[in-house]
Scaffold this motif. Sequence first.
Motif, mmCIF file in Angstrom:
data_model
loop_
_atom_site.group_PDB
_atom_site.id
_atom_site.type_symbol
_atom_site.label_atom_id
_atom_site.label_comp_id
_atom_site.label_asym_id
_atom_site.label_seq_id
_atom_site.Cartn_x
_atom_site.Cartn_y
_atom_site.Cartn_z
ATOM 1 N N ALA A 15 -4.439 2.994 5.038
ATOM 2 C CA ALA A 15 -3.791 4.296 4.852
ATOM 3 C C ALA A 15 -2.646 4.485 5.840
ATOM 4 C CB ALA A 15 -4.806 5.421 4.976
ATOM 5 N N PHE A 28 -0.660 4.207 -1.779
ATOM 6 C CA PHE A 28 -1.961 4.558 -1.195
ATOM 7 C C PHE A 28 -1.757 5.359 0.092
ATOM 8 C CE2 PHE A 28 -5.489 3.189 1.730
ATOM 9 C CZ PHE A 28 -6.454 4.011 1.183
ATOM 10 N N THR A 75 -11.836 5.013 -1.061
ATOM 11 C CA THR A 75 -10.462 4.529 -0.949
ATOM 12 C C THR A 75 -10.229 3.362 -1.912
ATOM 13 O OG1 THR A 75 -11.150 3.161 0.908
ATOM 14 C CG2 THR A 75 -10.110 5.265 1.432
ATOM 15 N N VAL A 102 -9.858 1.633 4.834
ATOM 16 C CA VAL A 102 -9.265 2.903 5.328
ATOM 17 C C VAL A 102 -8.031 2.682 6.195
ATOM 18 C CG1 VAL A 102 -11.206 4.496 5.236
ATOM 19 C CG2 VAL A 102 -10.969 2.966 7.191
ATOM 20 N N PRO A 119 -13.760 13.680 4.791
ATOM 21 C CA PRO A 119 -13.548 13.335 3.380
ATOM 22 C C PRO A 119 -14.387 14.198 2.449
ATOM 23 C CG PRO A 119 -14.836 11.638 4.505
ATOM 24 C CD PRO A 119 -14.388 12.596 5.560
ATOM 25 N N TRP A 138 -8.145 7.551 10.770
ATOM 26 C CA TRP A 138 -7.300 7.243 9.601
ATOM 27 C C TRP A 138 -7.397 8.399 8.612
ATOM 28 C CZ3 TRP A 138 -4.246 3.375 10.615
ATOM 29 C CH2 TRP A 138 -4.685 2.308 11.386
ATOM 30 N N THR A 139 -6.321 8.652 7.894
ATOM 31 C CA THR A 139 -6.297 9.842 7.022
ATOM 32 C C THR A 139 -7.512 9.954 6.078
ATOM 33 O OG1 THR A 139 -4.639 8.631 5.723
ATOM 34 C CG2 THR A 139 -3.845 10.475 7.057
ATOM 35 N N PRO A 140 -7.987 8.873 5.447
ATOM 36 C CA PRO A 140 -9.127 9.072 4.528
ATOM 37 C C PRO A 140 -10.412 9.431 5.261
ATOM 38 C CG PRO A 140 -8.011 6.969 4.093
ATOM 39 C CD PRO A 140 -7.499 7.479 5.407
ATOM 40 N N THR A 183 0.797 -1.228 0.000
ATOM 41 C CA THR A 183 0.000 0.000 0.000
ATOM 42 C C THR A 183 0.830 1.279 0.000
ATOM 43 O OG1 THR A 183 -0.124 -0.432 2.347
ATOM 44 C CG2 THR A 183 -2.114 -0.838 1.070
ATOM 45 N N ARG A 223 -0.724 8.906 -0.932
ATOM 46 C CA ARG A 223 -1.802 9.722 -1.529
ATOM 47 C C ARG A 223 -2.866 10.070 -0.505
ATOM 48 N NH1 ARG A 223 -1.321 6.082 -6.625
ATOM 49 N NH2 ARG A 223 0.490 7.120 -7.543
ATOM 50 N N ALA A 224 -3.206 9.118 0.351
ATOM 51 C CA ALA A 224 -4.223 9.401 1.375
ATOM 52 C C ALA A 224 -3.714 10.472 2.332
ATOM 53 C CB ALA A 224 -4.564 8.120 2.138
ATOM 54 N N ASN A 225 -2.409 10.417 2.632
ATOM 55 C CA ASN A 225 -1.829 11.404 3.529
ATOM 56 C C ASN A 225 -1.843 12.788 2.899
ATOM 57 O OD1 ASN A 225 -0.064 12.237 5.878
ATOM 58 N ND2 ASN A 225 1.173 12.826 4.106
#
Length: 275
Positions: free
Chosen positions: A265, A58, A257, A262, A251, A245-247, A55, A61-63
Amino acid sequence: MAGRDSFNAWKVDVPEVDSKTPNAARIYDYDLGGDHNFEVDRAASEEIQRSVAPTGPFIARANRAFLQRAVRYCLDQGIDQFLDLGSGIPTKGNVHEIAQERDPSARVLYVDVEPVAVAHTRQLLAGNERADIVHADVREPEKVLESRQAQQLLDFSRPVALLMVAVLHYVDPAEMPALRRYRDELVAGSPVVISTLTADERAEEAQRVERFFAENAGTSITFRTKEEVRSLFDGADLVDPGVVWTPQWRPDPGATTGEWDVSRAGCWCGVAITR
Ligand SMILES: C[S@@+](CC[C@H](N)C(=O)[O-])C[C@H]1O[C@@H](n2cnc3c(N)ncnc32)[C@H](O)[C@@H]1O
């Protein structure tokens, strides 16, 4: 993804850069789709995805998306000054771009220790009188806060958003007291924005990540529990939805995601307002 190995290609002179050892900032840049990275960084990212943590991109990008939503949240609260510690190699949607698009008078001071990040940020900010970077280790707050750039850009008698996004996992808990100095500068009403890696889920994968960075990049990583992340905000009021979690942090409508849960992340995050 194409990266280039000659920094002259961007007319940026980075003499002190070590292009033979993978570097966490440049791996992150590659994971975000940037091209300020070397072959060793790209190979390291691919290796991480193959045999360490699938991941990797992922997580990055989520961060990054969390950082951008958090900056917009700060702007919604009327914040127009940002101190971004561990700002990274500039990519699309940097803090000053988001802030100055909404409020052209917004001021942003970036701080990073990685020469490639600093050189490219300087290049990007040429001619921008309201944004600058200090080449410093975040564990040296005096160097940052007493820098010419900080004195010129930031007015600490008014709220300043303190961004520590995906950087605290590079700071050993024993060294954290040094960072208190930043918080001490902030007046009430200043947002504190944090995201940081955790091993609360998939501890074995986290151990592999830790080992990989120690052995290949000479970088040690500290994973923090949700409770430890919550305590990083002590003395400030967490805004909804707290540490998540970041996502999951506010949102954008319709955001998904994709194939990942999630928790993949890998980073807890939150925003709090100082009292
Ligand atoms: C994963 S990137 C995060 C970039 C950006 N904050 C974001 O969230 O998109 C972490 C950055 O922190 C920087 N960094 C790591 N340790 C640091 C330290 N002790 N002082 C300053 N910067 C540091 C790295 O060079 C890298 O650019």
